[in-house]
Write a protein that holds these residues in place. Structure first.
Motif, mmCIF file in Angstrom:
data_model
loop_
_atom_site.group_PDB
_atom_site.id
_atom_site.type_symbol
_atom_site.label_atom_id
_atom_site.label_comp_id
_atom_site.label_asym_id
_atom_site.label_seq_id
_atom_site.Cartn_x
_atom_site.Cartn_y
_atom_site.Cartn_z
ATOM 1 N N ASP A 21 -23.493 8.297 -59.015
ATOM 2 C CA ASP A 21 -22.204 8.986 -59.115
ATOM 3 C C ASP A 21 -21.388 8.430 -60.275
ATOM 4 O O ASP A 21 -20.683 9.165 -60.963
ATOM 5 N N ALA B 292 -20.192 10.801 -53.415
ATOM 6 C CA ALA B 292 -19.902 11.574 -54.629
ATOM 7 C C ALA B 292 -18.970 12.738 -54.321
ATOM 8 O O ALA B 292 -19.052 13.792 -54.941
ATOM 9 N N LEU C 292 -25.877 15.060 -55.645
ATOM 10 C CA LEU C 292 -26.205 14.220 -56.788
ATOM 11 C C LEU C 292 -27.564 14.547 -57.404
ATOM 12 O O LEU C 292 -27.816 14.195 -58.560
#
Length: 351
Positions: free
Chosen positions: A168, A217, A222
């Protein structure tokens, strides 16, 4: 040299470098934190990079595996030196590339935190607070991006949760991102099936689940921001058949099968294992059991399982990478397309 994001669309596999800390040891350099070598032994750092480039590596990793503020503090060093050491690491890598005259990508190495993190341990009395982990990775990534690395290599991750925190952070810079976990052999007592899991019990399917859930995130998937998935390191002290190249082959197979089971669009896969198990000779000096020729002999099987970016970790040397280069150049086979699909690269602002 074309951007790595474009190079990843080409079918020809890429070759990464080999072990760095073990090469420092081979030069008689022993430090409480290897990133300090960027200041204390700059010519040796450049020399190690040069040796790997000369051996045929398409990419080299910066000497920043333990360069975070958390690692420096643990080693009794000033955490404020993180930025300076990281920038020096990139400069040394670039100096080696320029000295070689060869087109070589530079990876910004982001290693695991020095201990369990809050997300895995459940509290901060045992684990490092999540925000401290994130801040440490961000500071190192800032310096590496500022220095001009071509991509980030998140490596030797024992926790898929920490890997997702680092991913992230890394995705914010608009550079390609590789994520590599370190697994160990496990066997289901009921079915007898062998499965690789990290120290925190995370398997390849767990990695995909944690990344897609985006818990660290802001709910963002992700996997859409990661260009390569893979594994590295991974010496299994009690099972020689699950160390080195056999470990990489099994691990890549499990990752490929996990992506297929979740119907995830094919991603490039990365593998750079240890040179087998470390042993002690009669003079109590460490050595690794898998020779360059032995490891290179497994390369075709690793490619067949789907690996694309291949190199070595602890105990591998320029001689190993040279042997890998020869094997890759002599092979006509490239990574097979998973499930008959064509790799297109990911669509994002990096393209």
């Amino acid at each position: 040299m074309i951007p790595l994001s474009e190079r990843l669309k080409q079918p020809k596999p890429l070759l990464y470098d080999g072990g760095f800390g073990s090469q420092l040891f081979a030069r008689g350099i022993e430090l409480p934190n290897s990133s300090v070598a960027n200041e204390l032994h700059p010519e040796d750092v450049v020399g190690i990079h040069c040796a790997y480039i000369e051996a045929g590596a398409d990419a080299i990793g910066t000497n920043t595996f333990v360069g975070s503020t958390l690692h420096l503090k643990m080693a009794g060093k000033d955490p404020a030196g993180c930025d300076r050491l990281a920038r020096a690491a990139v400069e040394h890598a670039r100096a080696a590339v320029e000295r070689s005259g060869k087109e070589t990508y530079i990876a910004g190495s982001l290693g695991p935190s020095p201990g369990a993190i809050e997300a895995d341990s459940g509290d901060t009395s045992f684990g490092i607070a999540n925000h401290l982990v994130r801040d440490a990775h961000r500071r190192l990534a800032d310096a590496l991006a500022e220095g001009g690395v071509d991509f980030f290599c998140i490596e030797t991750m024992f926790s898929a949760r920490e890997a997702s925190i680092v991913a992230d952070v890394a995705r914010q810079y608009g550079l390609p991102v590789a994520v590599n976990l370190t697994y160990k052999y496990t066997r289901d007592r009921g079915s007898g099936k062998v499965t690789y899991k990290t120290d925190w019990g995370h398997s390849a399917p767990d990695l995909l689940e944690i990344f897609s859930a985006g818990e660290f995130a802001g709910g963002e998937n992700l996997l859409e921001h990661v260009d390569m998935l893979g594994l590295n390191c991974g010496a299994e002290p009690r099972r020689e058949e699950h160390t080195g190249m056999p470990y990489a082959i099994q691990g890549i197979r499990e990752l490929r099968e996990a992506m297929a089971a979740r119907q995830i669009a094919p991603k490039r896969m990365m593998a750079y294992p240890n040179a087998g198990m470390p042993q002690l000779d009669d003079e109590l000096r460490s050595y690794y059991t898998q020779t360059p020729e032995e490891m290179a002999g497994h390369l075709s099987d690793l490619l067949q399982e789907g690996a694309y970016f291949i190199g070595g970790c602890c105990g591998t040397t320029p001689a190993h990478i040279r042997a890998f280069r020869s094997a890759l150049d002599a092979s006509d086979q490239h990574r097979p397309r998973p499930s008959g699909q064509t790799f297109q690269g990911k669509t994002s602002d990096r393209q």
